[in-house]
Design a protein around this motif. Structure first.
Motif, PDB file in Angstrom:
ATOM      1  N   ALA A   9       0.842  -1.205   0.000  1.00 29.20           N
ATOM      2  CA  ALA A   9       0.000   0.000   0.000  1.00 29.20           C
ATOM      3  C   ALA A   9       0.872   1.248   0.000  1.00 29.20           C
ATOM      4  O   ALA A   9       0.626   2.192  -0.752  1.00 29.20           O
ATOM      5  N   PHE A  13       0.857   3.881  -3.172  1.00 30.21           N
ATOM      6  CA  PHE A  13       0.371   5.265  -3.022  1.00 30.21           C
ATOM      7  C   PHE A  13       1.517   6.278  -3.048  1.00 30.21           C
ATOM      8  O   PHE A  13       1.295   7.435  -3.428  1.00 30.21           O
ATOM      9  N   VAL A  50      -8.446   8.484   8.556  1.00 28.81           N
ATOM     10  CA  VAL A  50      -7.648   7.267   8.357  1.00 28.81           C
ATOM     11  C   VAL A  50      -7.321   7.097   6.868  1.00 28.81           C
ATOM     12  O   VAL A  50      -8.229   7.004   6.042  1.00 28.81           O
ATOM     13  N   GLY A  51      -6.041   7.037   6.547  1.00 28.94           N
ATOM     14  CA  GLY A  51      -5.644   6.948   5.141  1.00 28.94           C
ATOM     15  C   GLY A  51      -5.958   8.277   4.484  1.00 28.94           C
ATOM     16  O   GLY A  51      -6.746   8.379   3.541  1.00 28.94           O
ATOM     17  N   SER A  52      -5.314   9.324   4.983  1.00 27.65           N
ATOM     18  CA  SER A  52      -5.694  10.705   4.645  1.00 27.65           C
ATOM     19  C   SER A  52      -5.263  11.138   3.253  1.00 27.65           C
ATOM     20  O   SER A  52      -5.668  12.215   2.793  1.00 27.65           O
ATOM     21  N   GLY A  53      -4.461  10.344   2.555  1.00 31.77           N
ATOM     22  CA  GLY A  53      -4.084  10.668   1.186  1.00 31.77           C
ATOM     23  C   GLY A  53      -3.447  12.048   1.095  1.00 31.77           C
ATOM     24  O   GLY A  53      -2.636  12.436   1.949  1.00 31.77           O
ATOM     25  N   PRO A  57     -10.161  15.854  -0.555  1.00 39.55           N
ATOM     26  CA  PRO A  57     -10.909  16.931   0.091  1.00 39.55           C
ATOM     27  C   PRO A  57     -11.104  16.785   1.614  1.00 39.55           C
ATOM     28  O   PRO A  57     -11.518  17.756   2.251  1.00 39.55           O
ATOM     29  N   SER A  75       1.677   6.080   3.565  1.00 42.77           N
ATOM     30  CA  SER A  75       2.531   6.504   2.453  1.00 42.77           C
ATOM     31  C   SER A  75       3.261   7.803   2.792  1.00 42.77           C
ATOM     32  O   SER A  75       2.630   8.845   2.977  1.00 42.77           O
ATOM     33  N   MET A  78       2.277  10.666   0.448  1.00 44.05           N
ATOM     34  CA  MET A  78       0.958  11.246   0.734  1.00 44.05           C
ATOM     35  C   MET A  78       1.024  12.172   1.949  1.00 44.05           C
ATOM     36  O   MET A  78       0.429  13.257   1.945  1.00 44.05           O
ATOM     37  N   ALA A  94       2.110   6.544   9.375  1.00 42.10           N
ATOM     38  CA  ALA A  94       2.077   5.304  10.161  1.00 42.10           C
ATOM     39  C   ALA A  94       1.066   4.351   9.544  1.00 42.10           C
ATOM     40  O   ALA A  94       0.165   4.764   8.811  1.00 42.10           O
ATOM     41  N   ILE A  96      -2.038   2.456  10.187  1.00 35.49           N
ATOM     42  CA  ILE A  96      -3.122   2.637  11.161  1.00 35.49           C
ATOM     43  C   ILE A  96      -3.356   1.363  11.981  1.00 35.49           C
ATOM     44  O   ILE A  96      -3.788   1.431  13.133  1.00 35.49           O
ATOM     45  N   ARG A  97      -3.012   0.218  11.414  1.00 38.61           N
ATOM     46  CA  ARG A  97      -3.221  -1.040  12.151  1.00 38.61           C
ATOM     47  C   ARG A  97      -2.328  -1.120  13.377  1.00 38.61           C
ATOM     48  O   ARG A  97      -2.574  -1.922  14.277  1.00 38.61           O
ATOM     49  N   MET A 118      -6.247  -3.983   3.015  1.00 36.63           N
ATOM     50  CA  MET A 118      -6.180  -4.808   4.238  1.00 36.63           C
ATOM     51  C   MET A 118      -7.013  -6.060   4.039  1.00 36.63           C
ATOM     52  O   MET A 118      -7.994  -6.056   3.288  1.00 36.63           O
TER      53      MET A 118
HETATM   54  C1  LIG Z   1      -7.556   5.160  -2.019  1.00 35.20           C
HETATM   55  S1  LIG Z   1      -6.580   6.275  -1.064  1.00 35.20           S
HETATM   56  C2  LIG Z   1      -7.821   7.346  -0.339  1.00 35.20           C
HETATM   57  C3  LIG Z   1      -7.232   8.634   0.195  1.00 35.20           C
HETATM   58  C4  LIG Z   1      -8.255   9.544   0.904  1.00 35.20           C
HETATM   59  N1  LIG Z   1      -8.869   8.862   2.030  1.00 35.20           N
HETATM   60  C5  LIG Z   1      -9.308  10.018  -0.045  1.00 35.20           C
HETATM   61  O1  LIG Z   1     -10.402   9.434  -0.091  1.00 35.20           O
HETATM   62  O2  LIG Z   1      -9.047  11.001  -0.766  1.00 35.20           O
HETATM   63  C6  LIG Z   1      -6.148   5.222   0.302  1.00 35.20           C
HETATM   64  C7  LIG Z   1      -5.133   5.835   1.232  1.00 35.20           C
HETATM   65  O3  LIG Z   1      -5.024   4.975   2.384  1.00 35.20           O
HETATM   66  C8  LIG Z   1      -3.665   4.812   2.699  1.00 35.20           C
HETATM   67  N2  LIG Z   1      -3.503   3.525   3.407  1.00 35.20           N
HETATM   68  C9  LIG Z   1      -3.644   2.275   2.920  1.00 35.20           C
HETATM   69  N3  LIG Z   1      -3.398   1.357   3.865  1.00 35.20           N
HETATM   70  C10 LIG Z   1      -3.082   2.057   5.002  1.00 35.20           C
HETATM   71  C11 LIG Z   1      -2.705   1.682   6.318  1.00 35.20           C
HETATM   72  N4  LIG Z   1      -2.585   0.384   6.675  1.00 35.20           N
HETATM   73  N5  LIG Z   1      -2.452   2.658   7.232  1.00 35.20           N
HETATM   74  C12 LIG Z   1      -2.542   3.975   6.878  1.00 35.20           C
HETATM   75  N6  LIG Z   1      -2.878   4.377   5.647  1.00 35.20           N
HETATM   76  C13 LIG Z   1      -3.152   3.444   4.705  1.00 35.20           C
HETATM   77  C14 LIG Z   1      -2.944   4.874   1.358  1.00 35.20           C
HETATM   78  O4  LIG Z   1      -1.567   5.191   1.484  1.00 35.20           O
HETATM   79  C15 LIG Z   1      -3.745   5.937   0.629  1.00 35.20           C
HETATM   80  O5  LIG Z   1      -3.225   7.230   0.810  1.00 35.20           O
END
Ligand SMILES: C[S@@+](CC[C@H](N)C(=O)[O-])C[C@H]1O[C@@H](n2cnc3c(N)ncnc32)[C@H](O)[C@@H]1O
Length: 209
Positions: A9, A13, A50-53, A57, A75, A78, A94, A96-97, A118
């Protein structure tokens, strides 16, 4: 820390970077979901993204409305982008898990499309922990691509990824199994703004602890 899933992941990303925002940030359903959440939050609420990209937005919208936002993403690219683009929020790199979450410490948690790398067990465990991190009455927004797939290899924005998700029933069960009430849901079809994209289903669940 790094099992194959997590590493994949972060790598995917990191490579996708800002292109993700170009492709997805225009989703009207995502913005509508944020508007619904804003309507539920007291001023200065504490929100975990969570997974703030890239931070847009989600973190941007919530921080601009005066909320105290912490974004966590695995990432480094990101996190770097989000830190530069969203001045009023904090971001941390980090998995998140592995992040300890204090009980009842957030007013809201956002999970927009960040569970897909996941396993199903990891998604269940995480949503359960996120529910526990909400104060009673707090809000959890869950969004995914509601497909009944497990460990399917695909190419996403030029990157090989493995995707695991649930169909709509299974996704609702992810929330209710964590003790949450699904207050409302929105089904949308969105075509990302990138070459070769096809329409994809998106499911948004607004949940309350
Ligand atoms: C599909 S993107 C969505 C980004 C944002 N949430 C959005 O909707 O614009 C998924 C994001 O989740 C992050 N991600 C994936 N697995 C993760 C994990 N185990 N812990 C933290 N972030 C994670 C990725 O790096 C990526 O930035």
């Amino acid at each position: 820390m790094a099992d194959g899933h997590q590493h994949a992941a972060a790598e995917a990303f990191d490579a996708i970077g800002a292109g993700y925002e170009t492709a997805f940030a225009g989703s009207a359903a995502h913005h509508a979901s944020l508007d619904r959440l804003l309507g539920q939050l007291a001023p200065g609420s504490r929100v975990l993204d969570v997974g703030s990209g890239t931070g847009r937005p989600t973190a941007h919208t919530l921080a601009a409305a005066g909320h105290d936002v912490l974004g966590i993403d695995v990432s480094p690219v990101m996190v770097e982008l989000a830190s530069r683009r969203v001045a009023g929020a904090s971001f941390r790199c980090a998995d998140i898990r592995e992040v300890p979450l204090e009980e009842e410490s957030f007013d809201a948690v956002c999970v927009y499309f960040s569970l897909l790398q996941m396993s199903r067990d990891e998604q269940r465990t995480l949503v359960h922990r996120l529910a526990g991190a909400l104060r009673p009455g707090g809000r959890l927004v869950l969004a995914t691509v509601p497909l009944d797939v497990e460990g399917v290899s695909t190419v996403f924005m030029g990157q090989e990824v493995r995707v695991t998700s649930f169909g709509p029933e299974g996704f609702r069960a992810l929330a209710t199994g964590a003790g949450l009430t699904v207050v409302s849901e929105d089904d949308a079809v969105f075509t990302p703004d990138c070459p070769g994209a096809v329409p994809e289903p998106h499911l948004y669940l607004d949940c309350r602890r």
